[in-house]
Design an enzyme around this catalytic site. Sequence first.
Site, PDB file in Angstrom:
ATOM      1  N   THR A  95       1.409   0.237  -8.931  1.00  0.00           N
ATOM      2  CA  THR A  95       1.951  -0.596  -9.997  1.00  0.00           C
ATOM      3  C   THR A  95       1.071  -1.790 -10.370  1.00  0.00           C
ATOM      4  O   THR A  95       1.296  -2.430 -11.390  1.00  0.00           O
ATOM      5  CB  THR A  95       3.323  -1.141  -9.564  1.00  0.00           C
ATOM      6  OG1 THR A  95       3.161  -1.747  -8.272  1.00  0.00           O
ATOM      7  CG2 THR A  95       4.345  -0.029  -9.487  1.00  0.00           C
ATOM      8  N   ARG A  96       0.119  -2.077  -9.500  1.00  0.00           N
ATOM      9  CA  ARG A  96      -0.753  -3.230  -9.758  1.00  0.00           C
ATOM     10  C   ARG A  96      -2.156  -2.904  -9.236  1.00  0.00           C
ATOM     11  O   ARG A  96      -2.341  -1.959  -8.475  1.00  0.00           O
ATOM     12  CB  ARG A  96      -0.275  -4.478  -9.003  1.00  0.00           C
ATOM     13  CG  ARG A  96       1.039  -5.013  -9.464  1.00  0.00           C
ATOM     14  CD  ARG A  96       1.337  -6.384  -8.860  1.00  0.00           C
ATOM     15  NE  ARG A  96       1.799  -6.322  -7.488  1.00  0.00           N
ATOM     16  CZ  ARG A  96       1.214  -6.940  -6.468  1.00  0.00           C
ATOM     17  NH1 ARG A  96       0.108  -7.646  -6.643  1.00  0.00           N
ATOM     18  NH2 ARG A  96       1.707  -6.849  -5.237  1.00  0.00           N
ATOM     19  N   GLY A  97      -3.126  -3.721  -9.633  1.00  0.00           N
ATOM     20  CA  GLY A  97      -4.456  -3.714  -9.029  1.00  0.00           C
ATOM     21  C   GLY A  97      -5.127  -2.342  -8.983  1.00  0.00           C
ATOM     22  O   GLY A  97      -5.118  -1.579  -9.963  1.00  0.00           O
ATOM     23  N   ILE A  98      -5.708  -2.030  -7.838  1.00  0.00           N
ATOM     24  CA  ILE A  98      -6.464  -0.786  -7.667  1.00  0.00           C
ATOM     25  C   ILE A  98      -5.562   0.421  -7.935  1.00  0.00           C
ATOM     26  O   ILE A  98      -5.951   1.370  -8.627  1.00  0.00           O
ATOM     27  CB  ILE A  98      -7.049  -0.723  -6.236  1.00  0.00           C
ATOM     28  CG1 ILE A  98      -8.133  -1.795  -6.061  1.00  0.00           C
ATOM     29  CG2 ILE A  98      -7.603   0.669  -5.943  1.00  0.00           C
ATOM     30  CD1 ILE A  98      -8.665  -1.947  -4.642  1.00  0.00           C
ATOM     31  N   ARG A 154       9.233  -3.224  -5.871  1.00  0.00           N
ATOM     32  CA  ARG A 154      10.157  -4.035  -6.689  1.00  0.00           C
ATOM     33  C   ARG A 154      11.188  -3.157  -7.398  1.00  0.00           C
ATOM     34  O   ARG A 154      10.834  -2.126  -7.960  1.00  0.00           O
ATOM     35  CB  ARG A 154       9.359  -4.835  -7.712  1.00  0.00           C
ATOM     36  CG  ARG A 154       8.369  -5.731  -6.992  1.00  0.00           C
ATOM     37  CD  ARG A 154       7.633  -6.627  -7.923  1.00  0.00           C
ATOM     38  NE  ARG A 154       6.469  -7.162  -7.219  1.00  0.00           N
ATOM     39  CZ  ARG A 154       5.596  -7.985  -7.751  1.00  0.00           C
ATOM     40  NH1 ARG A 154       5.739  -8.390  -8.996  1.00  0.00           N
ATOM     41  NH2 ARG A 154       4.572  -8.424  -7.059  1.00  0.00           N
ATOM     42  N   SER A 174     -11.031   0.069   3.408  1.00  0.00           N
ATOM     43  CA  SER A 174     -11.664  -1.187   2.989  1.00  0.00           C
ATOM     44  C   SER A 174     -12.980  -1.333   3.736  1.00  0.00           C
ATOM     45  O   SER A 174     -13.161  -0.730   4.809  1.00  0.00           O
ATOM     46  CB  SER A 174     -10.756  -2.363   3.366  1.00  0.00           C
ATOM     47  OG  SER A 174     -11.439  -3.585   3.239  1.00  0.00           O
ATOM     48  N   TYR A 200      -5.742  -7.535   9.405  1.00  0.00           N
ATOM     49  CA  TYR A 200      -6.099  -6.675   8.258  1.00  0.00           C
ATOM     50  C   TYR A 200      -7.235  -5.729   8.667  1.00  0.00           C
ATOM     51  O   TYR A 200      -7.177  -4.527   8.398  1.00  0.00           O
ATOM     52  CB  TYR A 200      -6.524  -7.556   7.082  1.00  0.00           C
ATOM     53  CG  TYR A 200      -6.847  -6.789   5.816  1.00  0.00           C
ATOM     54  CD1 TYR A 200      -5.843  -6.280   4.999  1.00  0.00           C
ATOM     55  CD2 TYR A 200      -8.176  -6.572   5.427  1.00  0.00           C
ATOM     56  CE1 TYR A 200      -6.138  -5.571   3.829  1.00  0.00           C
ATOM     57  CE2 TYR A 200      -8.478  -5.860   4.267  1.00  0.00           C
ATOM     58  CZ  TYR A 200      -7.460  -5.370   3.475  1.00  0.00           C
ATOM     59  OH  TYR A 200      -7.760  -4.660   2.318  1.00  0.00           O
ATOM     60  N   THR A 242      -8.481  -8.132  -8.047  1.00  0.00           N
ATOM     61  CA  THR A 242      -7.037  -7.825  -8.142  1.00  0.00           C
ATOM     62  C   THR A 242      -6.244  -9.050  -7.678  1.00  0.00           C
ATOM     63  O   THR A 242      -6.817 -10.031  -7.227  1.00  0.00           O
ATOM     64  CB  THR A 242      -6.641  -6.640  -7.214  1.00  0.00           C
ATOM     65  OG1 THR A 242      -6.767  -7.088  -5.854  1.00  0.00           O
ATOM     66  CG2 THR A 242      -7.475  -5.405  -7.454  1.00  0.00           C
TER      67      THR A 242
HETATM   68  N1  LIG Z   1      -8.774  -6.018  -3.703  1.00  0.00           N
HETATM   69  C1  LIG Z   1      -9.733  -5.792  -2.842  1.00  0.00           C
HETATM   70  O1  LIG Z   1     -10.774  -6.458  -2.851  1.00  0.00           O
HETATM   71  C2  LIG Z   1      -9.608  -4.685  -1.836  1.00  0.00           C
HETATM   72  C3  LIG Z   1     -10.742  -4.394  -1.062  1.00  0.00           C
HETATM   73  C4  LIG Z   1     -10.673  -3.376  -0.142  1.00  0.00           C
HETATM   74  C5  LIG Z   1      -9.521  -2.663   0.020  1.00  0.00           C
HETATM   75  N2  LIG Z   1      -8.421  -2.961  -0.721  1.00  0.00           N
HETATM   76  C6  LIG Z   1      -7.226  -2.154  -0.496  1.00  0.00           C
HETATM   77  O2  LIG Z   1      -6.879  -1.496  -1.687  1.00  0.00           O
HETATM   78  C7  LIG Z   1      -5.464  -1.337  -1.756  1.00  0.00           C
HETATM   79  C8  LIG Z   1      -4.935  -1.952  -3.047  1.00  0.00           C
HETATM   80  O3  LIG Z   1      -5.311  -3.316  -3.061  1.00  0.00           O
HETATM   81  P1  LIG Z   1      -5.099  -4.269  -4.324  1.00  0.00           P
HETATM   82  O4  LIG Z   1      -6.153  -5.275  -4.256  1.00  0.00           O
HETATM   83  O5  LIG Z   1      -4.906  -3.465  -5.546  1.00  0.00           O
HETATM   84  O6  LIG Z   1      -3.723  -4.971  -3.899  1.00  0.00           O
HETATM   85  P2  LIG Z   1      -2.604  -5.683  -4.780  1.00  0.00           P
HETATM   86  O7  LIG Z   1      -3.169  -6.091  -6.089  1.00  0.00           O
HETATM   87  O8  LIG Z   1      -2.004  -6.715  -3.909  1.00  0.00           O
HETATM   88  O9  LIG Z   1      -1.535  -4.499  -5.032  1.00  0.00           O
HETATM   89  C9  LIG Z   1      -0.902  -3.933  -3.917  1.00  0.00           C
HETATM   90  C10 LIG Z   1       0.002  -2.809  -4.363  1.00  0.00           C
HETATM   91  O10 LIG Z   1       0.611  -2.238  -3.190  1.00  0.00           O
HETATM   92  C11 LIG Z   1       2.031  -2.294  -3.324  1.00  0.00           C
HETATM   93  N3  LIG Z   1       2.663  -2.472  -2.013  1.00  0.00           N
HETATM   94  C12 LIG Z   1       2.475  -3.490  -1.142  1.00  0.00           C
HETATM   95  N4  LIG Z   1       3.243  -3.315  -0.052  1.00  0.00           N
HETATM   96  C13 LIG Z   1       3.917  -2.151  -0.231  1.00  0.00           C
HETATM   97  C14 LIG Z   1       4.861  -1.438   0.535  1.00  0.00           C
HETATM   98  N5  LIG Z   1       5.267  -1.890   1.723  1.00  0.00           N
HETATM   99  N6  LIG Z   1       5.365  -0.293   0.038  1.00  0.00           N
HETATM  100  C15 LIG Z   1       4.984   0.165  -1.181  1.00  0.00           C
HETATM  101  N7  LIG Z   1       4.089  -0.476  -1.957  1.00  0.00           N
HETATM  102  C16 LIG Z   1       3.559  -1.627  -1.489  1.00  0.00           C
HETATM  103  C17 LIG Z   1       2.259  -3.464  -4.259  1.00  0.00           C
HETATM  104  O11 LIG Z   1       3.542  -3.357  -4.858  1.00  0.00           O
HETATM  105  P3  LIG Z   1       4.566  -4.629  -4.843  1.00  0.00           P
HETATM  106  O12 LIG Z   1       4.191  -5.467  -5.985  1.00  0.00           O
HETATM  107  O13 LIG Z   1       5.880  -3.998  -4.987  1.00  0.00           O
HETATM  108  O14 LIG Z   1       4.394  -5.325  -3.526  1.00  0.00           O
HETATM  109  C18 LIG Z   1       1.126  -3.266  -5.258  1.00  0.00           C
HETATM  110  O15 LIG Z   1       1.454  -2.243  -6.176  1.00  0.00           O
HETATM  111  C19 LIG Z   1      -4.903  -2.001  -0.501  1.00  0.00           C
HETATM  112  O16 LIG Z   1      -4.716  -1.034   0.500  1.00  0.00           O
HETATM  113  C20 LIG Z   1      -6.016  -2.956  -0.103  1.00  0.00           C
HETATM  114  O17 LIG Z   1      -5.985  -3.231   1.270  1.00  0.00           O
HETATM  115  C21 LIG Z   1      -8.446  -3.963  -1.645  1.00  0.00           C
END
Ligand SMILES: NC(=O)c1ccc[n+]([C@@H]2O[C@H](COP(=O)([O-])OP(=O)(O)OC[C@H]3O[C@@H](n4cnc5c(N)ncnc54)[C@H](OP(=O)(O)O)[C@@H]3O)[C@@H](O)[C@H]2O)c1
Length: 256
Positions: free
Chosen positions: A11-14, A35, A146, A159, A194
């Site tokens: 729903t958000r971000g990646i 949500r 990651s 993490y 993100t």
């Molecule tokens: N951004 C980076 O730089 C980065 C780098 C390396 C790896 N990653 C990994 O890539 C993935 C996505 O990251 P992002 O940066 O896009 O994060 P984000 O913007 O914080 O988005 C996280 C997403 O996961 C959902 N989520 C969180 N907890 C959940 C749960 N318990 N059950 C179901 N959905 C849940 C959130 O929905 P809600 O809004 O409902 O919470 C949201 O849709 C993660 O695994 C993160 O660790 C990110």
Amino acid sequence: MARVAIVTGGTRGIGFGIVRLLVKNSFIVYAVGTREKEDDYPEFNAFKKNNNNCKYICANIQNAKDRQKIVDTVMRNEKSIDLLVNNAGVAPKERNDILKMTEESMDFVLGVNLKGTFFLTQLVANTMIEQVEKGKSSGIIVNISSISSDTSSVNRGEYCISKAGVSMITKLFADRLATYGINVYEIRPGIIDTDMTSTVKEKYDELIFNKGILPLKRWGKPEDIAKAVLAFALGLFPYSTGTVIDIDGGFHIKRL
Ligand SMILES: NC(=O)c1ccc[n+]([C@@H]2O[C@H](COP(=O)([O-])OP(=O)(O)OC[C@H]3O[C@@H](n4cnc5c(N)ncnc54)[C@H](OP(=O)(O)O)[C@@H]3O)[C@@H](O)[C@H]2O)c1
């Protein structure tokens, strides 16, 4: 027939980037978020309204009943699951040195990133095995880990531990499911723009643009990750499983 995908955290971000590209490429995609109201995700909601193949499931992957709800909903509506993208993840609510990290924070981060991912994968894997045994097509699983899987950040150790665990989930399920033709892949994102990184934007701007931490001097975008997911999802790597792809601007290269 259109292939059916589940994208946790779609729903958000990646995750939303992955959902958009899969839908554009004719997948039926179930995005999972925690949500209750879809209105809480304005961009996702607008996209969903214009794309019938984009669906929403409210579920917390930490919770067994919710994980079952994800699989039951998709199976009831579509009769198959062709792709699982384990993308949902959380960062610690507060960055704390490992000498001060709390059990509560460890439980929260491992509960979502590691336990939630493992048991949802287990549930979907068993569903995919049943499909294979009925002569239907096998599935594909993609884990979003990651650079923290093998990079130390001492102020968010929980993490790093959770992502190292996700990398082992990739190996374990790749090994176990190979006999069924279900391939498992992993994408290791670097620094991606993100909500998750919005609180440390200045720190990463400095590292990328002034300290030269990345050979490719820019932030990663959700689309960068989505393209790699699509390549796996389209079955372009049939003789690979347990494979890891770094989408990190070259961060993983050891440099002098
Ligand atoms: N951004 C980076 O730089 C980065 C780098 C390396 C790896 N990653 C990994 O890539 C993935 C996505 O990251 P992002 O940066 O896009 O994060 P984000 O913007 O914080 O988005 C996280 C997403 O996961 C959902 N989520 C969180 N907890 C959940 C749960 N318990 N059950 C179901 N959905 C849940 C959130 O929905 P809600 O809004 O409902 O919470 C949201 O849709 C993660 O695994 C993160 O660790 C990110």
